[in-house]
Scaffold this motif. Sequence first.
Motif, PDB file in Angstrom:
ATOM      1  N   PRO A 150      44.582  -8.807  -0.863  1.00 16.03           N
ATOM      2  CA  PRO A 150      45.981  -8.000   0.611  1.00 16.03           C
ATOM      3  C   PRO A 150      46.068  -7.813   0.424  1.00 16.03           C
ATOM      4  O   PRO A 150      46.086  -5.581   0.063  1.00 16.03           O
TER       5      PRO A 150
ATOM      6  N   MET B 260      43.479 -12.902   2.328  1.00 18.53           N
ATOM      7  CA  MET B 260      44.363 -13.782   0.862  1.00 18.53           C
ATOM      8  C   MET B 260      43.938 -13.559  -0.324  1.00 18.53           C
ATOM      9  O   MET B 260      44.172 -13.065  -1.518  1.00 18.53           O
TER      10      MET B 260
ATOM     11  N   ILE C 249      49.024 -17.990   5.612  1.00 21.62           N
ATOM     12  CA  ILE C 249      48.687 -17.096   4.697  1.00 21.62           C
ATOM     13  C   ILE C 249      49.667 -16.941   3.408  1.00 21.62           C
ATOM     14  O   ILE C 249      50.631 -17.037   3.986  1.00 21.62           O
TER      15      ILE C 249
ATOM     16  N   LEU D 115      46.065 -16.250  10.483  1.00 23.54           N
ATOM     17  CA  LEU D 115      46.749 -15.637   9.716  1.00 23.54           C
ATOM     18  C   LEU D 115      48.135 -15.367   9.111  1.00 23.54           C
ATOM     19  O   LEU D 115      48.566 -14.919   7.944  1.00 23.54           O
TER      20      LEU D 115
ATOM     21  N   ARG E 172      51.984 -13.839   3.394  1.00 22.80           N
ATOM     22  CA  ARG E 172      51.429 -13.088   4.371  1.00 22.80           C
ATOM     23  C   ARG E 172      52.153 -11.412   4.004  1.00 22.80           C
ATOM     24  O   ARG E 172      52.567 -11.472   3.890  1.00 22.80           O
TER      25      ARG E 172
ATOM     26  N   ALA F 118      41.666 -14.607   7.134  1.00 24.66           N
ATOM     27  CA  ALA F 118      42.495 -15.303   6.315  1.00 24.66           C
ATOM     28  C   ALA F 118      42.559 -15.313   5.190  1.00 24.66           C
ATOM     29  O   ALA F 118      42.940 -15.199   4.765  1.00 24.66           O
TER      30      ALA F 118
END
Length: 370
Positions: free
Chosen positions: A91, A88, A112, A109, A115, A84
């Motif tokens: 991406p 971040m 995020i 995850l 996300r 994660a």
Amino acid sequence: MAPALPSVRSIGIVLHDFPLGGTERIALRLARAWIERGIAVTIFVGEDRGPLRDLVPGGARLVPADPPVPRERRSRESLGAAAAAFFMQHPVDGVFVPGNFHWEIVPALARIPDRPAVVAQISSPLRMGPRGWLGQLAFERRMRRLLRNADAVIAMGALHKAQADSIMGRAMTTTIPLPALDDERPARPASGKTILAAGRLIHQKGFDLLIDAFDQLDDPEARLVIAGSGPEEPELARRIAARNLEDRITLAGFVPDLASLLDDARLFVMASRFEGYGAVIVEALGAGRPVVATASTPAVEDVLGDPECGTVVPVEDIGALRTAMVAWLDRPAPDPHRLAGVVDAYRIGSGAEAYLEVFRRALAARHETA
């Protein structure tokens, strides 16, 4: 007219490492197919080691955790946190979580900000009698906790889909046949009487049972090749020697690609006591080889319903294993193209596209709720 789905330009895959696992093998196969379709693929791993390391496709960005995350108690939660943190900073449009083993990384995850779409795969049975009712209750609770914030779940068959949606309490599962086969690999006619088996050399896989069943074959032309490595190798070697079968049974060790061994085989046998999905059954049929398999995996229901494709026998039934092997060795080899055609839905091309469609729909749903 329905609006066009968003495109998927980048996908992350999270693996603990590169063990001898069907789940990891399929994930790397998908990575290769996605790269061939112009998708940027990042593979984030807890440790950059394991026998399948050489299957990482060219063009993939391989990112080992720093510091490494070795397998230990609660290490998958640590792996999720590390993945994660990476995604971040770097991406991607979606992250693929391969198999039940990796479910623990989903909650991290899902936290995020802004996300990616998180798609988790089911790789082994969701309801199993040996768990007992209390163990099954705990498993279902854990599954709901881990996957409640996943955007989609992928099952390999209709039974898994129905079970997953029932456990999760909502329709979030898509059925995609296991993408275990290359798109273009000719199925060659079989000859000889070589029986092939493959897998990690552990008690679960039942190689001890297979050796005992083979010992009962009254056919001096029959040969058995067992591909794989693992802690039971010395014991299996002793078992072979005790039955004076060293000239008829070969322990071939780890083989990264079974293609050449399948080409030389007449029959594939899976004698497992229990299995996840048993992708190797699909691989054997794709090479045009009939299969004898124990009733240890949903794969036998999905692909061995046709008696021309193989025989399903009870788990731990040595006599049934022997009888089935004799029957297949005594009859003419079946048409390999017909067997391969039975598993056309398991080709990597259609599978990779189907997975991308799941990501597209997950992204569209995320945009609608943003």
